[in-house]
Design an enzyme around this catalytic site. Structure first.
Site, short mmCIF file in Angstrom:
data_model
loop_
_atom_site.label_atom_id
_atom_site.label_comp_id
_atom_site.label_asym_id
_atom_site.label_seq_id
_atom_site.Cartn_x
_atom_site.Cartn_y
_atom_site.Cartn_z
N LYS A 133 -6.74 3.27 -3.55
CA LYS A 133 -7.19 3.30 -2.15
C LYS A 133 -7.40 4.74 -1.73
O LYS A 133 -6.64 5.62 -2.14
CB LYS A 133 -6.11 2.61 -1.31
N LYS A 178 -10.19 0.36 -2.68
CA LYS A 178 -10.13 0.14 -1.23
C LYS A 178 -10.39 1.44 -0.48
O LYS A 178 -9.51 2.28 -0.40
CB LYS A 178 -8.77 -0.43 -0.85
N ASP A 210 0.86 -1.19 0.00
CA ASP A 210 0.00 0.00 0.00
C ASP A 210 0.89 1.23 0.00
O ASP A 210 1.42 1.64 1.03
CB ASP A 210 -0.91 0.02 1.24
#
Lengths: 313, 480
Positions: free
Chosen positions: A213, A249, A150
């Protein structure tokens, strides 16, 4: 837009800027209205049960504190594998998300469970470090066994219009990831406008993101329904343009089962059923899991259990 | 891991909250009375064809009784009453509507066929807001810009349609009462139940007898009402055809008239529009309330450069519309209000095909009972096609294209109607340029079907005259 222009590296900042600013705008009032309307969907009985299990299976169970220790991470991993010790029918979560120096602890704890280890990287959460440091961070996490990275984008570069720098960083991190999946954190709370969210989404997808995300969880606002709506529209349109399906996400601030179900409704009615899988939709959360478990037991037994009947981690 | 398992389960709103009587009389002078000639008709649930109640058909003698009661109430109680006292009644009615909003929403949905999501989230909040808004005006009329002491007109005869039964009642009754008039209102014959429930609310609010009278019936009852010599003001919302008859009927009399009639609104989308929101606006413009909206965006004018892409997005979005049981909280498109209306929609859709336009309907399963029409879009529509000119009043969208802003204006205005229009572009200057040139009572920019009691609403050309809502809405009920 042809598929070709979307897979080629952009030649210049000007070209990238023209491309991103050529995307259709987002009307703030309209986007927020649409998200609010979808939030009124009534998800009951069998639909609620299915949604809760689906949401559990999409959770990236997360701990990202300066105070994290190997003990804390091992406890979280135990929770990830068996969210409710009393009920083996509860699905396990999708991944455990930790800082890069704790990846090896998580990998060992989760060995053989099928749960992925995700690591934040690239000078999370601010992203303010030289590219070499970001790449080293990424490589270390991957070497320690992280299956998912991430990363955060350089919001300063994005907001100053240096889109090429953002693009090249994402592309470089993607390369450093090797086989690991790359989730690109846009930190939408710092991008502020929906137009920026849409542009950053396309920029990340074009640079090779496997997931986009919303947030680090360290900036308020974190994930919101309208921001996620705009990102879901982006992945839907990117698939129509290129055939490639990028995941989404939302992370940060999703604490209740009700919230989680609203996100699933958004996914279902925007990107479609193809995204209703942990492979394409994740929820970054920590306290959410227990509320999902509590609602799940309520649905099964008809009564609410107190919070003490669910383990903290 | 099982996938694709997340399907919405039925989420029906409970109908047990409403108490529908087997038969209803007329509400005259604060009492329920029988009709003098004993005639009646049935109100039907359009989603199931189940008979809901037996409704009294008011004849000329009943209308006369109602007008007489309204006249007496006007002269003895309501007319002389200070505005601040009238306001108290209106605030009380508004609060009662809020308190009973769930019940009224369910009743509206059962009688009309519209989705509970809309009656709950749109109709009822707007109904209450309208009463609150005009309650606020009742003691401030000297400051409304119509002179220091504007007087009411007297008895208002009001005839309302079936598409927003309670909301149209609110649009008619709230300003009339705020200004000091008394009312005889005729709801549409297919949707009388919420108006009859409103009569109960008037009693609950202890509104003086005769201030509001509800007479039920079809066209003949409406005709008797508007032609009654005791009526000082006629307000009608409905079809242009009936509106013309009413205009003829009151011509040469002392009666004031306001008409809110049909529409064939253009929703104009430029190639720099926020596309996802524009698609949402088109959906909201034509499929809101099954397209039974006089200001529905039934003509989509899209710039040729993005026509194909926009249509693709529109069709994809249309397939996510949930058509079915209006009481299900997840339903987006409910039942067509009546067999008669369904027939009209079908006929015009067939004409559209016969004229050479391409029809595409959402491939959805429709219930066996009840009156249903799938959300439908016609492409390749020419300005000369009947589906581009006539009001269909159903979930049917006609798509036309344009090349330049001037052409968009020309096509948008090329209709006998002029109720509303929509403009979609990110360019502010173009919004203003277009809005100045569109001959429509309401022009929405980057949104559609937005209503607020403070905003005046009404038509140009054959969409009628007079304004409802806002300060402008007072004028129709004051002697100015």
């Amino acid at each position: 837009m042809s598929t070709e222009t979307l897979t080629d590296a952009p030649g210049s900042n000007a070209e990238l800027r023209a491309y991103l600013h050529g995307l259709p705008g987002v009307d703030q009032v309209g986007a927020e209205e649409r998200a609010a309307r979808l939030a009124t969907r009534s998800i009951k009985t069998t639909a609620k049960a299915a949604a809760i299990d689906l949401a559990i299976s999409m959770v990236d169970l997360t701990t990202l504190e300066g105070a994290d220790t190997p003990g804390k991470v091992r406890a979280l991993c135990a929770k990830a594998m068996r969210p409710d010790p009393e009920d083996p029918s509860v699905p396990k979560v999708a991944a455990v998300c930790v800082y890069s120096d704790l990846v090896d602890v998580a990998v060992r704890a989760l060995d053989g469970s099928g749960i992925a280890v995700a690591s934040v990287a690239t000078a999370f959460p601010a992203g303010r470090a030289p590219l070499e440091a970001k790449l080293a961070d990424t490589r270390a996490a991957v070497a320690a066994g992280a299956a998912e990275i991430d990363m955060v984008i350089d919001r300063g570069a994005f907001l100053s219009g240096d889109y090429l720098k953002v693009y090249e960083e994402i592309a470089a991190v993607k390369q450093a990831c090797g086989d690991a999946h790359l989730k690109v954190i846009l930190e939408t709370g710092e991008l502020v406008t929906y137009d920026n969210v849409r542009r950053a989404s396309w920029l990340a997808m074009r640079a090779g993101a496997d997931f986009i995300k919303t947030s680090t969880g360290k900036v308020s606002p974190a994930a919101t329904l309208p921001v996620t709506l705009v990102m879901l529209e982006a992945v839907r349109d990117f698939r129509a343009a290129t055939g490639r399906r990028v995941g989404v996400k939302p992370a940060g601030g999703i604490r209740t089962a009700k919230d989680a179900i609203r996100y699933l409704v958004l996914v279902k009615e925007t990107a479609g059923d193809d995204w209703l899988t942990p492979r394409r939709f994740r929820i970054g959360a920590s306290s959410l899991l227990n509320d999902l478990l509590m609602q799940r037991r309520k649905l099964a037994t008809g009564v609410y259990s107190g919070p003490d009947y669910f383990t903290l981690d | 891991m099982s996938e694709h398992i997340f399907e919405y389960a039925p989420a029906p709103e409970s109908a047990s909250i409403v108490d529908i009587r087997p038969a209803y009389g007329l509400f005259i002078n604060g009492e329920w009375v029988d009709g003098t000639d004993g005639r009646s008709f049935k109100s039907v649930n359009p989603a199931t064809e189940e008979v809901l109640a037996e409704i009294t058909e008011a004849g000329p003698a009943d209308v006369d009784r109602a007008v007489t009661a309204a006249r007496t109430a006007f002269e003895t109680v309501w007319g002389p009453m200070p505005g601040r006292e009238r306001a108290k009644y209106l605030f009380r009615i508004a609060r009662l509507i809020q308190e009973r909003s769930r019940e009224l929403a369910v009743l509206e949905t059962i009688d009309n066929g519209k989705p509970i999501r809309e009656s709950r989230d749109v109709d009822l909040p707007l109904v209450a807001a309208h009463f609150f808004y005009y309650a606020g005006w009742a003691d401030k009329l000297p400051y409304a810009g119509f002179g220091p002491d504007p007087r009411p007109l007297g008895v208002a005869g009001q005839v309302i349609p079936w598409n927003f039964p309670l909301l149209m009642l609110a649009w008619k009754i709230a300003p009339a009462l705020a200004c000091g008039n008394t009312v005889v209102l005729k709801p549409a014959e297919t949707t009388p139940l919420t108006a009859l429930a409103f009569a109960e609310i008037c009693r609950q609010a202890e509104l003086p007898p005769g201030v509001v009278n509800i007479v039920t019936g079809a066209g003949e009852t409406g005709k008797a009402l508007v032609e009654h010599p005791g009526v000082d003001k006629v307000a009608f919302t409905g079809s242009t055809e009936v509106g013309k008859q009413i205009a003829r009927a009151v011509a040469g009399t002392r009666k004031r008239l306001t008409l809110e009639l049909g529409g064939k609104a253009a929703n104009v989308i430029f190639d720099d529009a926020p596309l996802d929101q524009a698609v949402e606006g088109v959906i909201n413009g034509i499929f809101f309330n099954q397209g039974h909206v006089c200001c529905a965006g039934s003509r989509l004018l899209v710039q040729e450069t993005i026509a194909e892409e926009l249509l693709e997005r529109l069709k994809a979005r249309m397939t996510t519309l949930r058509v079915g049981d209006p009481l299900d909280k997840n339903t987006d498109v409910g039942a067509v209000n009546s067999a008669e209306q369904l027939e009209k929609i079908r006929t015009l859709a067939q004409i559209g095909e016969a004229e050479g336009a391409t029809r595409w309907s959402v491939p959805c399963r429709l219930p066996e009972q009840g009156f249903w029409f799938p959300p439908t879009v016609f492409t390749g529509v020419a300005q000369s096609h009947r589906i581009a000119r006539e009001e269909i009043f159903g979930p049917v969208l006609s798509v036309l294209t344009f090349r330049t802003p001037a052409e968009a204006v020309e096509k948008a205005n090329n209709t006998p109607y002029g109720l509303s229009a929509g403009i979609w572009t990110e360019k502010g200057s173009r919004i203003l340029w277009m809005a100045q040139r569109m001959r429509a009572g309401v022009v929405w920019a980057n949104t559609f079907n937005k209503f607020d009691p403070a905003a005046p609403f009404g038509g140009y050309k054959e969409s009628g005259f007079g304004r409802e809502g806002g300060r402008h809405g007072l004028e129709a009920y004051l002697d100015v």
